[in-house]
Design an enzyme around this catalytic site. Structure first.
Site, PDB file in Angstrom:
ATOM      1  N   CYS A  78       0.809  -1.147  -0.017  1.00  0.00           N
ATOM      2  CA  CYS A  78       0.102   0.239  -0.136  1.00  0.00           C
ATOM      3  C   CYS A  78       0.940   1.269   0.022  1.00  0.00           C
ATOM      4  O   CYS A  78       1.426   1.663  -0.989  1.00  0.00           O
ATOM      5  CB  CYS A  78      -1.050  -0.092   1.137  1.00  0.00           C
ATOM      6  SG  CYS A  78      -2.490   1.003   0.932  1.00  0.00           S
ATOM      7  N   HIS A 170      -3.277  -4.986   1.453  1.00  0.00           N
ATOM      8  CA  HIS A 170      -2.668  -5.349   2.774  1.00  0.00           C
ATOM      9  C   HIS A 170      -2.782  -6.903   3.146  1.00  0.00           C
ATOM     10  O   HIS A 170      -3.724  -7.389   3.652  1.00  0.00           O
ATOM     11  CB  HIS A 170      -3.586  -4.490   4.012  1.00  0.00           C
ATOM     12  CG  HIS A 170      -3.401  -3.299   4.032  1.00  0.00           C
ATOM     13  ND1 HIS A 170      -2.603  -2.600   4.977  1.00  0.00           N
ATOM     14  CD2 HIS A 170      -3.918  -2.212   3.301  1.00  0.00           C
ATOM     15  CE1 HIS A 170      -2.487  -1.391   4.567  1.00  0.00           C
ATOM     16  NE2 HIS A 170      -3.270  -1.026   3.842  1.00  0.00           N
ATOM     17  N   GLU A 172      -1.041  -8.224   5.184  1.00  0.00           N
ATOM     18  CA  GLU A 172      -0.673  -8.693   6.429  1.00  0.00           C
ATOM     19  C   GLU A 172      -2.194  -8.660   7.394  1.00  0.00           C
ATOM     20  O   GLU A 172      -2.079  -8.863   8.625  1.00  0.00           O
ATOM     21  CB  GLU A 172       0.263  -7.667   7.195  1.00  0.00           C
ATOM     22  CG  GLU A 172      -0.523  -6.170   7.682  1.00  0.00           C
ATOM     23  CD  GLU A 172      -0.649  -5.357   6.221  1.00  0.00           C
ATOM     24  OE1 GLU A 172      -0.633  -5.831   5.319  1.00  0.00           O
ATOM     25  OE2 GLU A 172      -1.128  -4.152   6.421  1.00  0.00           O
TER      26      GLU A 172
HETATM   27  N1  GLN Z   1      -3.490   6.406   0.966  1.00  0.00           N
HETATM   28  C1  GLN Z   1      -2.090   6.186   1.713  1.00  0.00           C
HETATM   29  C2  GLN Z   1      -1.385   7.110   1.025  1.00  0.00           C
HETATM   30  O1  GLN Z   1      -1.234   7.529  -0.120  1.00  0.00           O
HETATM   31  C3  GLN Z   1      -1.988   4.707   1.495  1.00  0.00           C
HETATM   32  C4  GLN Z   1      -2.961   3.893   2.205  1.00  0.00           C
HETATM   33  C5  GLN Z   1      -2.493   2.538   2.842  1.00  0.00           C
HETATM   34  O2  GLN Z   1      -1.404   2.489   2.980  1.00  0.00           O
HETATM   35  N2  GLN Z   1      -3.365   1.942   3.377  1.00  0.00           N
HETATM   36  O3  GLN Z   1       0.105   6.963   1.338  1.00  0.00           O
END
Ligand code: GLN
Length: 189
Positions: A78, A170, A172
Site C-alpha cells: 500500500c 494489505h 498482513e
Molecule cells: N493512501 C495512503 C497513501 O497514499 C496509502 C494507504 C495505505 O497504506 N493503506 O499513502
C-alpha cells in the site's frame, strides 16, 4: 536470516506478527544502522508522505537504496508500494524509486472506499488470495523489467522487479500468509 519491518508509521506490527508466524527473525527498523544485517525489508501501509518524510529525516532513504543495490529484498504494501515507485502521479513526495512504475494514490477513493476481493495470484498457487484494499493505490504503468503478478479491474495491484515486491493491498491483515512466504523465499535468493 533476519527480515526488517520499517517501523516509522503505519501497519508494521501486523507484518511483524505474520513474519514471526512463518518462523522468521524480525527486526523493527527505525535506524539506518539496523539495515546492515537484513536479508529483506518490509515497508508497510500507512501514509506514504509521512513515512517518506521520516525516512529522509532518519537517513534511511539513501541507506535502503544502497542496501537494495547490495541485494537486500524489499516488500512494499500500500503506502510501501507508493514509496517503491519511480513515479507518483501528481506528487513530488520523497520515494525510494526502486521499481520502474507509475502509481496513482488513493486510486479507489477515500477511506470509505475500502474493500476486499478474492484476487487470483498464479505465482502463489491456484487458490485466490483475499486482498484488503484501504485507500489503496494502483499501478498505472510498469517498465519492461517489472513482472505483473495480479490485476483487479484491469489495474495492476501486485508486481515484482528483481528483489522488489509491491502490493496495493494489505496481505498482513488476513490469515493467508502465502504472499509473505513468497517474500521470505525472495529474501533467500
Ligand atoms: N493512501 C495512503 C497513501 O497514499 C496509502 C494507504 C495505505 O497504506 N493503506 O499513502
Amino acid at each position: 536470516m533476519k527480515i526488517g519491518v520499517l517501523a516509522l508509521q503505519g501497519a508494521f506490527r501486523e507484518h511483524r506478527l505474520v513474519l514471526e508466524k512463518l518462523g522468521v527473525e524480525v527486526v523493527e527498523v527505525r535506524k539506518k544502522e539496523q539495515l546492515a544485517e537484513l536479508a529483506g525489508l518490509v515497508i508497510p501501509g500507512g501514509e506514504s508522505t509521512t513515512i517518506g518524510k521520516l525516512m529522509v529525516d532518519f537517513g534511511l532513504l539513501s541507506e535502503i537504496k544502497e542496501r537494495f543495490q547490495q541485494g537486500m529484498a524489499v516488500f512494499g504494501t500500500c503506502a510501501g508500494l507508493i514509496l517503491l515507485a519511480t513515479e507518483i502521479m501528481g506528487s513530488e513526495q520523497p520515494r525510494l524509486g526502486l521499481m520502474e512504475m507509475t502509481v496513482k494514490r488513493n486510486a479507489y477513493g477515500r477511506q470509505v472506499d475500502s474493500f476486499e476481493v478474492d484476487l487470483p495470484v498464479p505465482a502463489i498457487g491456484a487458490q485466490p488470495l483475499r486482498a484488503v484494499f484501504i485507500r489503496a493505490p494502483y499501478i498505472e504503468r510498469v517498465g519492461s523489467g517489472v513482472e505483473v503478478m495480479a490485476t483487479f479491474q484491469d489495474k495492476i495491484v501486485l508486481a515484482r522487479q528483481g528483489k522488489a515486491l509491491a502490493a496495493a493491498f494489505h496481505p498482513e491483515l488476513t490469515e493467508d500468509y502465502r504472499l509473505h512466504q513468497y517474500f521470505v523465499d525472495l529474501c533467500k535468493k
